[in-house]
Design a protein around this motif. Structure first.
Motif, PDB file in Angstrom:
ATOM      1  N   CYS A 120       0.832  -1.205   0.000  1.00  0.00           N
ATOM      2  CA  CYS A 120       0.000   0.000   0.000  1.00  0.00           C
ATOM      3  C   CYS A 120       0.872   1.262   0.000  1.00  0.00           C
ATOM      4  N   ARG A 121       1.892   1.246   0.818  1.00  0.00           N
ATOM      5  CA  ARG A 121       2.772   2.419   0.870  1.00  0.00           C
ATOM      6  C   ARG A 121       3.467   2.645  -0.471  1.00  0.00           C
ATOM      7  N   ALA A 122       3.844   1.550  -1.127  1.00  0.00           N
ATOM      8  CA  ALA A 122       4.459   1.696  -2.451  1.00  0.00           C
ATOM      9  C   ALA A 122       3.473   2.280  -3.458  1.00  0.00           C
ATOM     10  N   ALA A 123       2.176   2.077  -3.197  1.00  0.00           N
ATOM     11  CA  ALA A 123       1.142   2.630  -4.076  1.00  0.00           C
ATOM     12  C   ALA A 123       0.785   4.058  -3.696  1.00  0.00           C
ATOM     13  N   GLY A 124       1.416   4.574  -2.648  1.00  0.00           N
ATOM     14  CA  GLY A 124       1.232   5.982  -2.326  1.00  0.00           C
ATOM     15  C   GLY A 124       0.399   6.295  -1.110  1.00  0.00           C
ATOM     16  N   PHE A 125       0.038   5.302  -0.310  1.00  0.00           N
ATOM     17  CA  PHE A 125      -0.764   5.599   0.882  1.00  0.00           C
ATOM     18  C   PHE A 125      -0.484   4.569   1.982  1.00  0.00           C
ATOM     19  N   THR A 126      -0.785   4.949   3.214  1.00  0.00           N
ATOM     20  CA  THR A 126      -0.730   4.025   4.349  1.00  0.00           C
ATOM     21  C   THR A 126      -2.158   3.643   4.705  1.00  0.00           C
ATOM     22  N   PRO A 127      -2.484   2.351   4.715  1.00  0.00           N
ATOM     23  CA  PRO A 127      -3.879   1.956   4.958  1.00  0.00           C
ATOM     24  C   PRO A 127      -4.362   2.393   6.344  1.00  0.00           C
ATOM     25  N   ARG A 128      -5.573   2.919   6.362  1.00  0.00           N
ATOM     26  CA  ARG A 128      -6.188   3.328   7.626  1.00  0.00           C
ATOM     27  C   ARG A 128      -6.933   2.119   8.195  1.00  0.00           C
ATOM     28  N   ILE A 129      -6.299   1.436   9.141  1.00  0.00           N
ATOM     29  CA  ILE A 129      -6.839   0.184   9.675  1.00  0.00           C
ATOM     30  C   ILE A 129      -7.812   0.489  10.804  1.00  0.00           C
ATOM     31  N   GLU A 130      -9.105   0.182  10.544  1.00  0.00           N
ATOM     32  CA  GLU A 130     -10.153   0.451  11.525  1.00  0.00           C
ATOM     33  C   GLU A 130     -10.451  -0.770  12.396  1.00  0.00           C
ATOM     34  N   GLN A 131     -10.316  -1.951  11.809  1.00  0.00           N
ATOM     35  CA  GLN A 131     -10.611  -3.181  12.539  1.00  0.00           C
ATOM     36  C   GLN A 131      -9.570  -4.228  12.180  1.00  0.00           C
ATOM     37  N   GLU A 132      -9.278  -5.124  13.122  1.00  0.00           N
ATOM     38  CA  GLU A 132      -8.357  -6.234  12.878  1.00  0.00           C
ATOM     39  C   GLU A 132      -9.021  -7.547  13.292  1.00  0.00           C
ATOM     40  N   ALA A 133      -8.619  -8.625  12.635  1.00  0.00           N
ATOM     41  CA  ALA A 133      -9.136  -9.957  12.956  1.00  0.00           C
ATOM     42  C   ALA A 133      -8.059 -10.978  12.661  1.00  0.00           C
ATOM     43  N   ALA A 134      -8.128 -12.111  13.344  1.00  0.00           N
ATOM     44  CA  ALA A 134      -7.087 -13.131  13.203  1.00  0.00           C
ATOM     45  C   ALA A 134      -7.400 -14.148  12.117  1.00  0.00           C
ATOM     46  N   ASP A 135      -8.639 -14.165  11.599  1.00  0.00           N
ATOM     47  CA  ASP A 135      -8.986 -15.186  10.605  1.00  0.00           C
ATOM     48  C   ASP A 135      -9.774 -14.574   9.453  1.00  0.00           C
ATOM     49  N   VAL A 136      -9.744 -15.285   8.340  1.00  0.00           N
ATOM     50  CA  VAL A 136     -10.346 -14.791   7.107  1.00  0.00           C
ATOM     51  C   VAL A 136     -11.853 -14.632   7.234  1.00  0.00           C
ATOM     52  N   GLN A 137     -12.509 -15.603   7.818  1.00  0.00           N
ATOM     53  CA  GLN A 137     -13.967 -15.539   7.911  1.00  0.00           C
ATOM     54  C   GLN A 137     -14.432 -14.317   8.686  1.00  0.00           C
ATOM     55  N   THR A 138     -13.730 -13.979   9.759  1.00  0.00           N
ATOM     56  CA  THR A 138     -14.106 -12.792  10.521  1.00  0.00           C
ATOM     57  C   THR A 138     -13.880 -11.528   9.709  1.00  0.00           C
ATOM     58  N   ILE A 139     -12.753 -11.481   8.989  1.00  0.00           N
ATOM     59  CA  ILE A 139     -12.484 -10.324   8.131  1.00  0.00           C
ATOM     60  C   ILE A 139     -13.613 -10.128   7.133  1.00  0.00           C
ATOM     61  N   ILE A 140     -14.032 -11.215   6.487  1.00  0.00           N
ATOM     62  CA  ILE A 140     -15.103 -11.114   5.493  1.00  0.00           C
ATOM     63  C   ILE A 140     -16.407 -10.682   6.140  1.00  0.00           C
ATOM     64  N   SER A 141     -16.688 -11.179   7.336  1.00  0.00           N
ATOM     65  CA  SER A 141     -17.907 -10.764   8.040  1.00  0.00           C
ATOM     66  C   SER A 141     -17.897  -9.273   8.334  1.00  0.00           C
ATOM     67  N   LEU A 142     -16.722  -8.768   8.743  1.00  0.00           N
ATOM     68  CA  LEU A 142     -16.625  -7.338   9.053  1.00  0.00           C
ATOM     69  C   LEU A 142     -16.738  -6.481   7.793  1.00  0.00           C
ATOM     70  N   VAL A 143     -16.171  -6.968   6.685  1.00  0.00           N
ATOM     71  CA  VAL A 143     -16.332  -6.258   5.414  1.00  0.00           C
ATOM     72  C   VAL A 143     -17.797  -6.264   4.995  1.00  0.00           C
ATOM     73  N   THR A 144     -18.451  -7.402   5.127  1.00  0.00           N
ATOM     74  CA  THR A 144     -19.874  -7.511   4.784  1.00  0.00           C
ATOM     75  C   THR A 144     -20.705  -6.515   5.587  1.00  0.00           C
ATOM     76  N   ALA A 145     -20.315  -6.322   6.845  1.00  0.00           N
ATOM     77  CA  ALA A 145     -21.047  -5.396   7.713  1.00  0.00           C
ATOM     78  C   ALA A 145     -20.765  -3.935   7.378  1.00  0.00           C
ATOM     79  N   GLY A 146     -19.836  -3.702   6.432  1.00  0.00           N
ATOM     80  CA  GLY A 146     -19.561  -2.339   6.017  1.00  0.00           C
ATOM     81  C   GLY A 146     -18.537  -1.617   6.863  1.00  0.00           C
ATOM     82  N   LEU A 147     -17.736  -2.360   7.634  1.00  0.00           N
ATOM     83  CA  LEU A 147     -16.756  -1.722   8.501  1.00  0.00           C
ATOM     84  C   LEU A 147     -15.484  -1.328   7.757  1.00  0.00           C
TER      85      LEU A 147
END
Length: 299
Positions: free
Chosen positions: A219-246
């Motif tokens: 991301c930094r090489a593409a010109g920005f630092t990602p603004r991380i609002e939420q973190e999760a340890a597994d893929v399924q949780t990440i997808i659930s949080l994305v689905t929820a619009g977070l």
């Protein structure tokens, strides 16, 4: 008492004739008679008697016949089990895998192995690459399905721990993960820079610091630092949080099946190296079951 004595006794008990039994056993009659006499001395009982010129089993002989047959059956079974174990048809395969392997490569490999060796016990668990590497080195597991800490360049195999052997079984790209109603879903492919202003749902750094830092580096090489609002340890949780619009996310493909009305995946047009997925093992591990598993992944 020896197994050959038991075999001789069972054949004599079936024939009730030393001559015929000797022929079946390919022995001389005197040799067979000596074996039976030695067995009776070892047991301290008479197994045969002559009744009106007939050769018959005594009561002790009748009882011993059933036990002798069972002992011979179990000894033959033990031999077959040992031989099958040596061939890798029996035993336990201790396999660990990174979570991103569970959506395509792991089912493919395990399905083929189960079809070929249905009686091998599979000891399976999801572990990080670092934990797998340590366990392979000290012999706590047989094989790992893991990713190097960094993606590979063109036509390059990323080296793992030097004391381990490995074989690349997949090369996977980074993809963008978006809520289904996100404005960017209208595009078939995205640039990392398109996500500059987006909130992110990210792998938690402790669960995979190398992957976390590498994606942040892209991301930094593409010109920005990602603004991380939420973190999760597994893929399924990440997808659930994305689905929820977070937020949006970046994941290593292949991704788990998802409802396209809830979440969508988009390829990235950036020139990013693929992430290799490798099978790794210790060359010092002589497990026949491991050898059979490796046979199935020969290139």
């Amino acid at each position: 008492m020896e197994l050959r004595q038991l075999r001789s006794f069972v054949v004599v008990a079936e024939e009730l004739n030393v001559g015929r039994a000797a022929t079946r056993l390919h022995l001389t009659q005197p040799s067979l008679s000596r074996q039976i006499a030695a067995l009776e001395r070892d047991l301290g009982v008479e197994l045969f008697a002559r009744v009106k010129r007939r050769f018959v089993l005594t009561a002790a002989g009748e009882t011993f016949l059933a036990e002798a047959r069972d002992l011979l059956r179990r000894s033959e079974e033990a031999v077959r089990t040992a031989q099958r174990t040596q061939r890798g048809e029996l035993g336990t395969l201790r396999l660990r895998f990174v979570q991103s392997a569970t959506f395509e490569t792991l089912p493919r490999l395990l399905g083929a192995f189960r079809d070929a060796y249905p009686e091998v016990v599979l000891d399976l668990e999801s572990w990080t690459t670092l934990r797998q590497t340590e366990a392979l080195l000290d012999g706590r597991i047989d094989v790992g399905l893991l990713r190097p800490s960094t993606p590979a360049g063109a036509n390059t195999v990323v080296q793992l721990e030097p004391k381990l052997a490995s074989r690349v079984v997949a090369e996977d790209a980074l993809v963008a993960v978006l809520p289904a109603r996100h404005r960017l879903t209208r595009r078939k492919r995205l640039r990392l820079a398109d996500l500059t202003e987006e909130p992110f749902v990210f792998y938690s750094r402790p669960s995979g610091p190398a992957v976390h830092d590498t994606i942040v580096g892209f991301c930094r090489a593409a010109g920005f630092t990602p603004r991380i609002e939420q973190e999760a340890a597994d893929v399924q949780t990440i997808i659930s949080l994305v689905t929820a619009g977070l937020g949006v996310s970046l994941l290593i493909a292949p991704t788990p099946p998802s409802n396209p009305d809830a979440v969508v995946y988009r390829e990235l047009s950036d020139d990013l190296p693929p992430w290799q997925l490798s099978v790794a093992w210790s060359p010092d591990n002589r497990s026949p079951v491991l050898a059979r598993f490796l046979d199935l992944i020969q290139p």
